[in-house]
Design a protein around this motif. Sequence first.
Motif, PDB file in Angstrom:
ATOM      1  N   HIS A 188       0.820  -1.214   0.000  1.00 57.78           N
ATOM      2  CA  HIS A 188       0.000   0.000   0.000  1.00 57.78           C
ATOM      3  C   HIS A 188       0.854   1.265   0.000  1.00 57.78           C
ATOM      4  N   ARG A 189       1.825   1.337   0.869  1.00 60.10           N
ATOM      5  CA  ARG A 189       2.809   2.430   0.968  1.00 60.10           C
ATOM      6  C   ARG A 189       2.262   3.749   1.526  1.00 60.10           C
ATOM      7  N   ASP A 190       0.980   3.802   1.853  1.00 57.90           N
ATOM      8  CA  ASP A 190       0.441   5.044   2.421  1.00 57.90           C
ATOM      9  C   ASP A 190      -0.641   4.720   3.453  1.00 57.90           C
ATOM     10  N   LEU A 191      -0.357   3.733   4.292  1.00 63.52           N
ATOM     11  CA  LEU A 191      -1.322   3.323   5.310  1.00 63.52           C
ATOM     12  C   LEU A 191      -1.336   4.331   6.456  1.00 63.52           C
ATOM     13  N   LYS A 192      -2.506   4.914   6.696  1.00 59.66           N
ATOM     14  CA  LYS A 192      -2.677   5.890   7.774  1.00 59.66           C
ATOM     15  C   LYS A 192      -4.160   5.997   8.082  1.00 59.66           C
ATOM     16  N   LEU A 193      -4.492   6.679   9.169  1.00 57.35           N
ATOM     17  CA  LEU A 193      -5.880   6.756   9.625  1.00 57.35           C
ATOM     18  C   LEU A 193      -6.809   7.336   8.563  1.00 57.35           C
ATOM     19  N   GLU A 194      -6.317   8.299   7.787  1.00 61.19           N
ATOM     20  CA  GLU A 194      -7.151   8.935   6.769  1.00 61.19           C
ATOM     21  C   GLU A 194      -7.564   7.966   5.675  1.00 61.19           C
ATOM     22  N   ASN A 195      -6.794   6.910   5.475  1.00 63.47           N
ATOM     23  CA  ASN A 195      -7.059   5.963   4.388  1.00 63.47           C
ATOM     24  C   ASN A 195      -7.777   4.701   4.853  1.00 63.47           C
ATOM     25  N   ILE A 196      -8.280   4.734   6.083  1.00 63.92           N
ATOM     26  CA  ILE A 196      -9.150   3.676   6.588  1.00 63.92           C
ATOM     27  C   ILE A 196     -10.534   4.294   6.758  1.00 63.92           C
ATOM     28  N   LEU A 197     -11.494   3.867   5.952  1.00 63.61           N
ATOM     29  CA  LEU A 197     -12.830   4.460   5.971  1.00 63.61           C
ATOM     30  C   LEU A 197     -13.871   3.458   6.447  1.00 63.61           C
ATOM     31  N   PHE A 198     -14.962   3.996   6.976  1.00 64.69           N
ATOM     32  CA  PHE A 198     -16.100   3.172   7.377  1.00 64.69           C
ATOM     33  C   PHE A 198     -17.169   3.222   6.290  1.00 64.69           C
ATOM     34  N   ASP A 199     -17.805   2.089   6.026  1.00 63.15           N
ATOM     35  CA  ASP A 199     -18.949   2.119   5.132  1.00 63.15           C
ATOM     36  C   ASP A 199     -20.210   2.374   5.945  1.00 63.15           C
ATOM     37  N   PHE A 202     -20.650   0.473   9.100  1.00 63.60           N
ATOM     38  CA  PHE A 202     -19.568   0.653  10.054  1.00 63.60           C
ATOM     39  C   PHE A 202     -18.485  -0.418   9.915  1.00 63.60           C
ATOM     40  N   HIS A 203     -18.333  -0.957   8.711  1.00 62.42           N
ATOM     41  CA  HIS A 203     -17.247  -1.876   8.423  1.00 62.42           C
ATOM     42  C   HIS A 203     -16.055  -1.084   7.885  1.00 62.42           C
ATOM     43  N   LEU A 204     -14.864  -1.485   8.278  1.00 61.59           N
ATOM     44  CA  LEU A 204     -13.658  -0.780   7.842  1.00 61.59           C
ATOM     45  C   LEU A 204     -13.256  -1.193   6.431  1.00 61.59           C
ATOM     46  N   LYS A 205     -12.763  -0.203   5.660  1.00 61.62           N
ATOM     47  CA  LYS A 205     -12.256  -0.495   4.314  1.00 61.62           C
ATOM     48  C   LYS A 205     -10.953   0.270   4.098  1.00 61.62           C
ATOM     49  N   VAL A 206      -9.987  -0.406   3.478  1.00 56.99           N
ATOM     50  CA  VAL A 206      -8.721   0.233   3.127  1.00 56.99           C
ATOM     51  C   VAL A 206      -8.906   0.938   1.793  1.00 56.99           C
ATOM     52  N   THR A 207      -8.490   2.202   1.721  1.00 59.82           N
ATOM     53  CA  THR A 207      -8.689   2.995   0.507  1.00 59.82           C
ATOM     54  C   THR A 207      -7.396   3.660   0.070  1.00 59.82           C
ATOM     55  N   ASP A 208      -7.475   4.392  -1.034  1.00 59.90           N
ATOM     56  CA  ASP A 208      -6.407   5.217  -1.596  1.00 59.90           C
ATOM     57  C   ASP A 208      -5.157   4.398  -1.948  1.00 59.90           C
ATOM     58  N   PHE A 209      -5.218   3.808  -3.120  1.00 59.22           N
ATOM     59  CA  PHE A 209      -4.094   3.028  -3.635  1.00 59.22           C
ATOM     60  C   PHE A 209      -3.308   3.830  -4.673  1.00 59.22           C
ATOM     61  N   GLY A 210      -3.328   5.143  -4.530  1.00 61.98           N
ATOM     62  CA  GLY A 210      -2.676   6.023  -5.500  1.00 61.98           C
ATOM     63  C   GLY A 210      -1.176   5.807  -5.631  1.00 61.98           C
ATOM     64  N   ILE A 211      -0.506   5.433  -4.531  1.00 60.74           N
ATOM     65  CA  ILE A 211       0.936   5.196  -4.631  1.00 60.74           C
ATOM     66  C   ILE A 211       1.289   3.750  -4.270  1.00 60.74           C
ATOM     67  N   ALA A 212       0.288   2.871  -4.280  1.00 60.03           N
ATOM     68  CA  ALA A 212       0.558   1.451  -4.037  1.00 60.03           C
ATOM     69  C   ALA A 212       1.396   0.900  -5.186  1.00 60.03           C
ATOM     70  N   CYS A 213       2.000  -0.261  -4.962  1.00 65.54           N
ATOM     71  CA  CYS A 213       2.825  -0.853  -6.008  1.00 65.54           C
ATOM     72  C   CYS A 213       2.845  -2.368  -5.865  1.00 65.54           C
ATOM     73  N   GLU A 214       3.186  -3.047  -6.955  1.00 64.45           N
ATOM     74  CA  GLU A 214       3.417  -4.479  -6.885  1.00 64.45           C
ATOM     75  C   GLU A 214       4.725  -4.706  -6.140  1.00 64.45           C
ATOM     76  N   GLU A 215       4.722  -5.639  -5.226  1.00 63.38           N
ATOM     77  CA  GLU A 215       5.897  -5.846  -4.378  1.00 63.38           C
ATOM     78  C   GLU A 215       7.156  -6.114  -5.200  1.00 63.38           C
ATOM     79  N   LEU A 216       7.028  -6.860  -6.270  1.00 65.89           N
ATOM     80  CA  LEU A 216       8.197  -7.214  -7.072  1.00 65.89           C
ATOM     81  C   LEU A 216       8.654  -6.089  -7.978  1.00 65.89           C
ATOM     82  N   LEU A 217       7.806  -5.052  -8.104  1.00 67.74           N
ATOM     83  CA  LEU A 217       8.126  -3.968  -9.040  1.00 67.74           C
ATOM     84  C   LEU A 217       8.266  -2.606  -8.371  1.00 67.74           C
ATOM     85  N   CYS A 218       8.257  -2.555  -7.037  1.00 62.41           N
ATOM     86  CA  CYS A 218       8.375  -1.279  -6.343  1.00 62.41           C
ATOM     87  C   CYS A 218       9.731  -0.639  -6.659  1.00 62.41           C
TER      88      CYS A 218
END
Length: 276
Positions: A188-199, A202-218
């Motif tokens: 993910h590379r940008d895990l923080k409170l702002e990028n954990i949202l509730f639906d 009230f279930h948690l969801k991980v969001t904002d994959f703008g700077i995520a990367c494939e592990e083998l290609l980072c």
Amino acid sequence: METSDSVSASSSGPLNDFSYIKSSEKSKSKKDSAWTKFFDHGAGKVTAVETVDDWTIDLSKLFLGIRFACGAHNRLYRGIYKNEFVAVKMIRLPEDDENGKMSARLEKQFHREVTLLSRLYHRNVIKLVGGYRYLPVFCIINEYLSGNSLRAFLYKLEYKSQPLQKLIPISLDIARRMAYIHSQGVIHRDLKLENILFDQDFHLKVTDFGIACEELLCDSLAEDPGTYRWMTPEMIKHKSYGRKVDAYSFGLLLWEMVAGVVPKLSDWRSHKLGVM
């Protein structure tokens, strides 16, 4: 894109609850119009990534509503696609980009985000709806989450330290979501409170994959900034790294939830850069 009149004429589904579109269209600023005009060309079906036909969108079924967030190069709008609420992320290439570096970077981020999200099928990861490209604008459409972020949740609690009985289930939820993401070879590379949202449930969801990367290609030399306070020493120093960078950010996230405060930037800067 259909007009606001066609939106108000609908008599069923979410469109009934989306009456503010008509008024918002009238009150849009010139700056907003400069972004949203690219939805009016009527080109029909388009694709974000040519090789991923499943993620095409039909512009005639997309209705754009009120902007609810913005950044240096992107804006987020609430919208409706195929009678479902969605979040529309618009990325616009800068006009004053003389050497084209920023434009190339934004385009790369767009392709990467759509490609990675298209591989993630989990109820607790933000769901990709589709993508759109019409230069100089790129658009990513995700499900709309009506709840607040984990940051806003703690803010309402005035950042008071919460009992472990409440924090442990939330922490385990986030850890399980990240375990799934890592199992798909994504960092993910940008895990923080702002990028954990509730639906809405009230279930948690991980969001904002703008700077995520494939592990083998980072690319450790990439200029994708992330968020400095949550970045590991390896990322800051452009050294090689793996999925453990998310574990580091997760540790800081736990710190905030347990202590009720954000770690002091000066303290973490000294720690990260090895300054004593």
